[in-house]
Enzyme design. Structure first.
Site, PDB file in Angstrom:
ATOM      1  NE  ARG A  72     -15.973   5.523   0.011  1.00  0.00           N
ATOM      2  CZ  ARG A  72     -14.757   5.997   0.223  1.00  0.00           C
ATOM      3  NH1 ARG A  72     -14.605   7.279   0.551  1.00  0.00           N
ATOM      4  NH2 ARG A  72     -13.694   5.221   0.136  1.00  0.00           N
ATOM      5  CD  GLU A 106     -17.613  10.799  -5.412  1.00  0.00           C
ATOM      6  OE1 GLU A 106     -16.579  10.245  -5.848  1.00  0.00           O
ATOM      7  OE2 GLU A 106     -17.770  11.100  -4.209  1.00  0.00           O
ATOM      8  CG  HIS A 110     -13.902  11.358  -3.534  1.00  0.00           C
ATOM      9  ND1 HIS A 110     -14.755  10.298  -3.696  1.00  0.00           N
ATOM     10  CD2 HIS A 110     -13.131  11.034  -2.458  1.00  0.00           C
ATOM     11  CE1 HIS A 110     -14.529   9.382  -2.773  1.00  0.00           C
ATOM     12  NE2 HIS A 110     -13.527   9.810  -2.003  1.00  0.00           N
TER      13      HIS A 110
END
Length: 311
Positions: free
Chosen positions: A232, A261, A288
């Site tokens: 994370r 993000e 991601h």
């Protein structure tokens, strides 16, 4: 059929079809707008979510008939698990579904960084031929520290069994090293910092792990460390990492996750910070997608279906 399940994100049809066979009426809205969540949950029996949906106590209170929350993937920080438990709501995730994908992605990013593949690929495409400047680094003989020996951490450890690396790990919640991983050693966090040439993070986002990797942590690490984060973004304090990359104390980084993000929502300060990272050729970046394979799409759905079927 009055038992409704809302699926709020893209998933493999194995999950949707399976829910139908279990007797649920499936509402599939992969472009679901979170703004409508409070109204949508009112008469649901179950909901399947991904990172864009936050199941807070306030939302759970609106869901009078909810029996389960299914998380596509691993991270449960988007669900108030304690509150859901008080309401008798089951919470399921599916880290088993993408653990292999994440481990393979880590290896790909690491090999890419150590062998200067991004830079040399770009140079060759521009007819630039620099062999010595792109001399690589072998993994054999190095020490890699895995922080978190859960699904993805243990999967990475298995991948490393034949790479002639010294594999050490830190996980205060693993009391005994699994027998099939008897070639790795459990150590303290200080030892990870002191010994590891490479550190790979595989932890959930909790108050304990938030900004675990900060100025204090990085200052204790070996010089020329390579840091890998596929867990994370908020586990790493980005500004502190950038500082150590700029100084050369940290040799490189592989980052699949970030504190923010959503580039289109960067503040001016974040824009400056991330622009520094984007300009560095000693980092490998991805959006991601470490657990984002065609195979994991199926496996995540299949694993989650298996768990929901126990309700």
């Amino acid at each position: 059929m009055n038992q409704k399940v809302l699926v709020t994100d893209h998933c493999h049809k194995v999950l949707r079809d399976g829910l139908g066979r279990l007797g649920y009426y499936v509402i599939f809205e992969p472009e679901f707008n979170p703004v409508n969540l409070a109204e949508a949950v009112v008469d649901l029996t179950g909901i399947v979510i991904n990172s864009k949906i936050k199941m807070t106590a306030e939302i759970i209170d609106q869901a009078k008939n909810l029996k389960f929350i299914g998380r596509l993937g691993s991270g449960l920080e988007i669900i108030d698990q304690d509150y859901a438990r008080t309401k008798g709501i089951k919470v399921f995730n599916s880290p088993e579904g993408n653990r292999n994908a994440v481990a393979e992605h880590v290896m790909g990013m690491l090999l890419c960084l150590c062998n200067n593949l991004l830079r040399s690929d770009k140079e060759v495409r521009h007819k630039i031929w620099k062999r010595e400047a792109n001399r690589g680094m072998e993994l054999s003989g190095k020490t890699i520290g895995i922080i978190g020996l859960g699904n993805t951490g243990s999967s990475l450890a298995r991948k490393l069994s034949g790479w002639a690396l010294d594999v050490i790990y830190y996980d205060p919640y693993v009391l005994n090293t699994p027998e099939e991983l008897n070639y790795i050693s459990k150590v303290g966090l200080e030892t990870i910092c002191e010994r590891a040439d490479i550190i790979s993070l595989h932890v959930p986002l909790t108050e304990e792990t938030r900004w675990m990797v900060d100025e204090e942590f990085l200052s204790k690490c070996k010089e020329s460390l390579i840091l890998i984060n596929t867990s994370r973004g908020n586990v790493v304090k980005t500004s502190d990492l950038v500082k150590h990359l700029e100084s050369g104390r940290i040799k490189g980084a592989c980052l699949d996750v970030f504190e923010n993000e959503k580039p289109h929502q960067f503040t001016s300060e974040e824009d400056q910070l991330y622009s520094k990272i984007y300009a560095m050729d000693n980092v490998v970046l991805s959006p991601h997608i470490a657990g984002w394979t065609h195979e994991s799409l199926f496996k995540i759905g299949d694993v989650l279906l298996s768990k929901i079927s126990t309700v």
